[in-house]
Design an enzyme around this catalytic site. Structure first.
Site, mmCIF file in Angstrom:
data_model
loop_
_atom_site.group_PDB
_atom_site.id
_atom_site.type_symbol
_atom_site.label_atom_id
_atom_site.label_comp_id
_atom_site.label_asym_id
_atom_site.label_seq_id
_atom_site.Cartn_x
_atom_site.Cartn_y
_atom_site.Cartn_z
ATOM 1 N N ASP A 23 -17.280 -10.162 -31.954
ATOM 2 C CA ASP A 23 -16.210 -11.133 -32.169
ATOM 3 C C ASP A 23 -14.968 -10.316 -32.491
ATOM 4 O O ASP A 23 -14.557 -10.205 -33.641
ATOM 5 C CB ASP A 23 -16.583 -12.080 -33.302
ATOM 6 C CG ASP A 23 -15.573 -13.204 -33.484
ATOM 7 O OD1 ASP A 23 -15.770 -13.992 -34.408
ATOM 8 O OD2 ASP A 23 -14.580 -13.290 -32.729
ATOM 9 N N ILE A 24 -14.374 -9.721 -31.470
ATOM 10 C CA ILE A 24 -13.261 -8.788 -31.622
ATOM 11 C C ILE A 24 -11.960 -9.554 -31.439
ATOM 12 O O ILE A 24 -11.663 -10.043 -30.355
ATOM 13 C CB ILE A 24 -13.356 -7.635 -30.587
ATOM 14 C CG1 ILE A 24 -14.758 -7.028 -30.561
ATOM 15 C CG2 ILE A 24 -12.270 -6.594 -30.851
ATOM 16 C CD1 ILE A 24 -15.265 -6.481 -31.871
ATOM 17 N N GLU A 25 -11.181 -9.652 -32.510
ATOM 18 C CA GLU A 25 -9.951 -10.439 -32.443
ATOM 19 C C GLU A 25 -8.701 -9.626 -32.709
ATOM 20 O O GLU A 25 -7.601 -10.181 -32.742
ATOM 21 C CB GLU A 25 -10.070 -11.637 -33.387
ATOM 22 C CG GLU A 25 -11.216 -12.542 -32.954
ATOM 23 C CD GLU A 25 -11.245 -13.888 -33.643
ATOM 24 O OE1 GLU A 25 -10.260 -14.251 -34.296
ATOM 25 O OE2 GLU A 25 -12.265 -14.576 -33.501
ATOM 26 N N SER A 26 -8.837 -8.322 -32.895
ATOM 27 C CA SER A 26 -7.670 -7.451 -33.043
ATOM 28 C C SER A 26 -8.138 -6.004 -32.951
ATOM 29 O O SER A 26 -9.333 -5.723 -32.903
ATOM 30 C CB SER A 26 -6.964 -7.705 -34.388
ATOM 31 O OG SER A 26 -7.808 -7.334 -35.455
#
Length: 193
Positions: A23-26
């Site tokens: 869950d890579i958001e940055s």
């Protein structure tokens, strides 16, 4: 080390995990394909099956996972967050915003021929900035996707565990409906915020 086995450095005590969710958001985007391939090499030697999943935003391609997903690495499940963006499930009738077809094509191009797309939804009214829908609307929209994309539609994912726990009537009704109406679909919840 962290998915099973024994070590003094285990972060979750004696818990045994069944896989890794990205869950890579940055942050930096490089290195995830190599990470996934290395995990897969470990998983091939394991005594049980492990999963690799992703949780991209519904905007296609995802700003943080797009390059990883387009590299055709082995992904079991894509828990696409169809909320908090103009592409949320509420816009299913707007072809300029809602785009499940691209996620379907991505799953079909994955090196895992059984890769699935899950429709990520908020589990309660406050679980996300937008995208929470009433049960009849969710059922209608999911029926459409299930019937339109039978080879890649995996089910639904609800975010997050606290809202999931505090909205049990909705969650149980949705879960029962999925079990009754979607023979190959499943329902997951993201438990870690």
């Amino acid at each position: 080390m962290f998915l099973g086995g024994s070590s003094a450095y285990r972060p979750y005590d004696d818990a045994v995990l069944d896989g890794v969710d990205l869950d890579i958001e940055s942050g930096e985007h490089a290195g995830y394909p190599a990470f996934i391939n290395q995990l897969r090499s470990y998983f091939e030697k394991a005594s049980k099956q492990y999963l690799i999943s992703t949780a991209p935003q519904c905007v296609y391609p995802d700003a943080n996972l797009g390059s990883t997903l387009s590299s055709k690495v082995w992904i079991d499940n894509n828990y696409v967050q169809f909320y908090n963006n103009p592409c949320n499930l509420a816009n299913i009738d707007n072809k300029w915003n809602f785009d499940y077809a691209s996620w379907d094509a991505l799953a079909k191009s994955n090196s895992n021929i059984n890769s699935k797309v899950y429709v990520g939804l908020p589990a309660g009214t406050g679980a996300a900035g937008n995208g929470y829908l009433d049960l009849p609307t969710v059922q209608s929209d999911l029926s459409y996707l299930y019937n339109s994309y039978p080879s890649t539609f995996g089910g639904i994912m609800l975010w997050d565990a606290s809202w999931y726990s505090n909205n049990q009537d909705y969650v149980k009704s949705l879960s029962n409906w999925v079990k009754s109406n979607m023979k190959h679909a499943t329902m997951f919840r993201h438990a870690i915020a």
